[in-house]
Motif scaffolding. Sequence first.
Motif, mmCIF file in Angstrom:
data_model
loop_
_atom_site.group_PDB
_atom_site.id
_atom_site.type_symbol
_atom_site.label_atom_id
_atom_site.label_comp_id
_atom_site.label_asym_id
_atom_site.label_seq_id
_atom_site.Cartn_x
_atom_site.Cartn_y
_atom_site.Cartn_z
ATOM 1 N N SER A 1 15.633 34.126 7.293
ATOM 2 C CA SER A 1 15.523 34.523 8.774
ATOM 3 C C SER A 1 15.768 33.278 9.572
ATOM 4 C CB SER A 1 14.602 35.517 8.968
ATOM 5 O OG SER A 1 13.221 34.882 8.769
ATOM 6 N N ASP A 2 14.786 32.426 9.438
ATOM 7 C CA ASP A 2 14.817 31.235 10.018
ATOM 8 C C ASP A 2 15.897 30.364 9.804
ATOM 9 O OD1 ASP A 2 14.091 28.610 11.220
ATOM 10 O OD2 ASP A 2 12.156 29.639 11.780
ATOM 11 N N GLU A 3 16.638 29.791 10.367
ATOM 12 C CA GLU A 3 17.733 28.827 9.798
ATOM 13 C C GLU A 3 17.348 27.591 9.788
ATOM 14 O OE1 GLU A 3 22.355 27.266 11.238
ATOM 15 O OE2 GLU A 3 21.341 28.989 12.293
ATOM 16 N N LYS B 1 9.780 33.347 6.725
ATOM 17 C CA LYS B 1 10.929 32.774 7.338
ATOM 18 C C LYS B 1 12.154 32.428 6.562
ATOM 19 C CE LYS B 1 7.795 30.692 10.696
ATOM 20 N NZ LYS B 1 7.506 29.168 11.332
#
Length: 246
Positions: free
Chosen positions: A138-140, A135
Motif C-alpha cells: 500500500s505504501d509505494e 504498509k
Amino acid sequence: MCCSGFLKIMMFVFNGGIFLAGAAILGTGIWVKVDSGSLLGILDNVEGAPSELDQLASVSYVLIAVGAVLVVIGFLGCCGAIRESRCMLLTFFSIVLIIFIIEVAGAVVLLVFQGLADQLLQDVEEGIRKDLTSKYGSDEGVTSIWDSTMEKLKCCGGSNYTDFDDSPFVNTNGFYPKTCCDANISEGQCTESRASNFMADGCIDRIVQLIEDNAVIVAAVALGITALEIAAMVVSMVLYKNIGKQ
C-alpha cells in the motif's frame, strides 16, 4: 640533506595512503547515502525501532565525516612536508594524534559491545513485521525499498515469509513476493504453500551475515590506516625537528 629528502618522500607516501583511504571511505559514504533503496532505508523507516538503531542507520554520515577528515589530513601532511612548514606539520601531528586516540577508544567500545549490531537487528524484528503487515503493498516507498533489498540480498521479509501475512500485498494479490520462493518460478506464483516449502532466509539474518562477512575486511582497513597514521606521526615529528635545526 639526504635524510631530510628521504623523510619528505616517506611523509608524502604515508599521507598519500591516508588521502586515498579517506577518498575511498568518503566515496562509500556518499554512495550509501544516495542509495535510497538500500537496506539502511528500511532501518530508518521502521516504526518503534530502538533509538540505537537510528545511529546504525546513520552510518553513511559517519563514513562521510571520517573520509573527509582523512582526506584533509593527508593533504595537510603532504603540503607540510613539501613546503617544510613547521606549523602545518605540528597541526598535522596534533590532529592525527587526536584521531588516533578516538580510534583506539572506538576499537575498545566495539570489542566490549561486539554483538551490538546483531542484538539491535533482532530487537527490531517485531517492528519490521508490523511495518510489512501494515504498509507492504500500500505504501509505494516502503514496498520499493523492501523489493530492492530482498532482490539484492535474496531474502524474504524480516524473519521469513510469514511477515507478509495479512499485508495489503498478500490480501490484494493472494500470493507472496517472488523472493520468498524458488527463483525459477514466475511472478504471481509464490503461494503460501510454496513459500513455506522453500522457506527463504529472512533479511535480518542476511544483514547480520553481511556484517560478519565484512568484519575482517573492515578490521584490516582500519589497522592499515592506523599503521599509516602512526608512521606519519613519527616521520612528521622527525621532519619537524630537522626543519627547526636548519
